[in-house]
Design an enzyme around this catalytic site. Sequence first.
Site, PDB file in Angstrom:
ATOM      1  N   THR A 152      45.215  42.720  38.007  1.00 44.78           N
ATOM      2  CA  THR A 152      45.969  42.878  36.748  1.00 44.78           C
ATOM      3  C   THR A 152      47.333  43.488  37.019  1.00 44.78           C
ATOM      4  O   THR A 152      48.333  43.099  36.412  1.00 44.78           O
ATOM      5  CB  THR A 152      45.171  43.739  35.745  1.00 44.78           C
ATOM      6  OG1 THR A 152      43.849  43.200  35.640  1.00 44.78           O
ATOM      7  CG2 THR A 152      45.818  43.743  34.386  1.00 44.78           C
ATOM      8  N   GLU A 203      41.605  34.921  36.144  1.00 41.45           N
ATOM      9  CA  GLU A 203      40.205  34.455  36.252  1.00 41.45           C
ATOM     10  C   GLU A 203      40.152  32.928  36.419  1.00 41.45           C
ATOM     11  O   GLU A 203      39.369  32.231  35.748  1.00 41.45           O
ATOM     12  CB  GLU A 203      39.395  34.877  35.002  1.00 41.45           C
ATOM     13  CG  GLU A 203      39.390  36.359  34.719  1.00 41.45           C
ATOM     14  CD  GLU A 203      38.534  37.169  35.695  1.00 41.45           C
ATOM     15  OE1 GLU A 203      38.048  36.587  36.683  1.00 41.45           O
ATOM     16  OE2 GLU A 203      38.370  38.375  35.472  1.00 41.45           O
ATOM     17  N   GLN A 257      33.304  35.318  42.459  1.00 46.32           N
ATOM     18  CA  GLN A 257      32.917  35.843  41.144  1.00 46.32           C
ATOM     19  C   GLN A 257      32.818  34.739  40.094  1.00 46.32           C
ATOM     20  O   GLN A 257      32.920  34.995  38.902  1.00 46.32           O
ATOM     21  CB  GLN A 257      33.917  36.914  40.681  1.00 46.32           C
ATOM     22  CG  GLN A 257      33.875  38.167  41.536  1.00 46.32           C
ATOM     23  CD  GLN A 257      34.718  39.280  40.938  1.00 46.32           C
ATOM     24  OE1 GLN A 257      34.341  39.921  39.974  1.00 46.32           O
ATOM     25  NE2 GLN A 257      35.884  39.519  41.534  1.00 46.32           N
TER      26      GLN A 257
END
Length: 672
Positions: A31, A217, A247
């Site tokens: 981030t 993501e 992930q």
Amino acid sequence: MAHQLNPKQQEAVNTVEHPLLVLAGAGSGKTSVITTKIVHLITQCGYKASQIAAVTFTNKAAREMKARVSSLLGGRNSRGLIVSTFHNLGLNIIRKEHKALNFKSNFTIFDDQDTLTLIRDLCNKNADADKSELIAFQQKISNWKNDLKSPQQIINEATNQDDLAAAKLYEAYDRSMRAYNAVDFDDLIRYPVELFRANPDILEKWQNKIRYLLVDEYQDTNTCQYELVKLICGRYGLFTVVGDDDQSIYSWRGAQPENLALLQDDYPNLRVVKLEQNYRSYGRILKAANEVISNNPHVFEKSLWSDKIYGDEIKILATDDDINEAERIANELLAHKLRSATAYSDYAILYRGNHQSRFMEKALIEKQIPYKVSGSTSFFSRTEIKDIMAYMRILVNPDDDNAFLRIVNVPRREIGPTTLEKLGLYAQKRHISLYDACFELGLKEELHAKGYAAIERFSKLIARTEDNVKRGDAMAVIHELLGYIGYHGFLYDNSSSTKAAEYRWSNVQQLLEWIEREYTNAEEDNDDNPLARAINKLMLREMLDRNEEEAEANEVQLMTLHASKGLEFNHVYLVGMEEELLPHRSSIEEDNIEEERRLAYVGITRAQKTLTMSYARQRKRYGEVVDTEPSRFLFEMPQEDLMWEEQQMPQTEEERQEKGRKNMDALRAMLS
């Protein structure tokens, strides 16, 4: 994490002229990279804030990102910067280009319940129909849309009668949604892609508007989202996508981690930067995570490392059954809290499926440990909120049959199922919406006088309210409508207690405040239909926010591994580490263990300081007690870093007394 970027993070920020893939391991500060890069583009590279878009998957992530960028820019202008979810971006494109897509400006968004109701009606099933069959159809249609397949394509590809029936249902569903002037969640991405493919001039307009795109993501994108990114970025590929193939845990939702590898084919000049320094977890936890995930095949190799301390051994608790497991976890947590003087909010209990929380909750209640289960009833799924939202939806889009059916008899208006069935058949025959059918002269001949009079009163009430909303103070008109229909009294008549009714009415007040805020924002932007924009914004917020919570309380967090992604906790208990639970039975049968391993990896990397895992030797499954085996993932971890409870020597009397003394000392220290 400090604002000072490490060399790899800085490289990711500085790479602007090439398409860029940032492989960001868990807890590696992605981030910070995205927000710092946005600021870099504005302050150093000549981009205006209005030429940049950053997209992610949750409203919470988008809000946090926007707040960080604003604080980093200080007094500089961030006006026009787009930081939103994929679906919000798609909604804005559809809103601005609705004419090219043949939608009216007052289109509405259908949520899962609305689409399920529509599918049930199209299948001619009654309200008691097998819900799992309807959900399977709903999932099929969603998958087809995410794969950018049209109903005609699916019909052409059908190889048997069952496939053809499902394909025909998809065609009827699509036609009905058009007739209702409505879109579903998947349409918010699919329609912009179809629009851009068919209209080069509109695509060019949006490419000029969004000169640089950042995607968070990225491993969670599906085919449709990948195509949208490609179309907006064009052949030059001025983008930064951030993702972690380790992930990717949403394939059941259409996510395709292979989109990371596809980038290399579509953009041969792609640069790849790996963020491997983890700022979250102690060294031992990272080592365990690395060793587990190394058993999966990788397009891009990476290995997390940390300069934090090595940390305590990872505890493996062997318990008798699911009840004993829950009791042990509650006891361990309480003892650890006493020894360490921590807060309850420092702890999380993670599990594979929601059904596992039941015993955990019981054990925590008995020990008086405050807790919160994530993913519990969303504000927007409450009956009173769905009622008021249905009234709002019909005011902005009278063709919304689902909204019509929800409120036509709320509060009760003596409109029975026979009347509604006849109204529905008449509307079908005339190819119009239920609301439009109410105003046709021919309807009078189809209904009994009493039923027709009730339908006429209702439709005139909606027409009058809709007209008043357009003419004047929309919010005052809405408050007047709720007073006129007596919704406040209706809640009191249909609640279990006065207290419950007051609580439900306060929910309605909260919703009206939100509508007013969104309505005011839309008016300030000179939107030509401010109420429609406000309602669509809230519909989308509800669909994205179902698992996001605003308040942070001092409670132990209980959640599924899927819900834990992106979060971090000082102390994590990962329960149910058994074959057929994690990895899940269906994955074992399908020989598809890789995603389950990624799920275990996500769970391990949520832990910052300590990690405890547990398994039960017996567990109740489908009403039967079965013997279980420890999960294979426990044996894939470095055994020298684990403390298996079963292999420990029994404690001596002196050791037990010493442990008891330490616990009492910790308790006294805490109380004093």
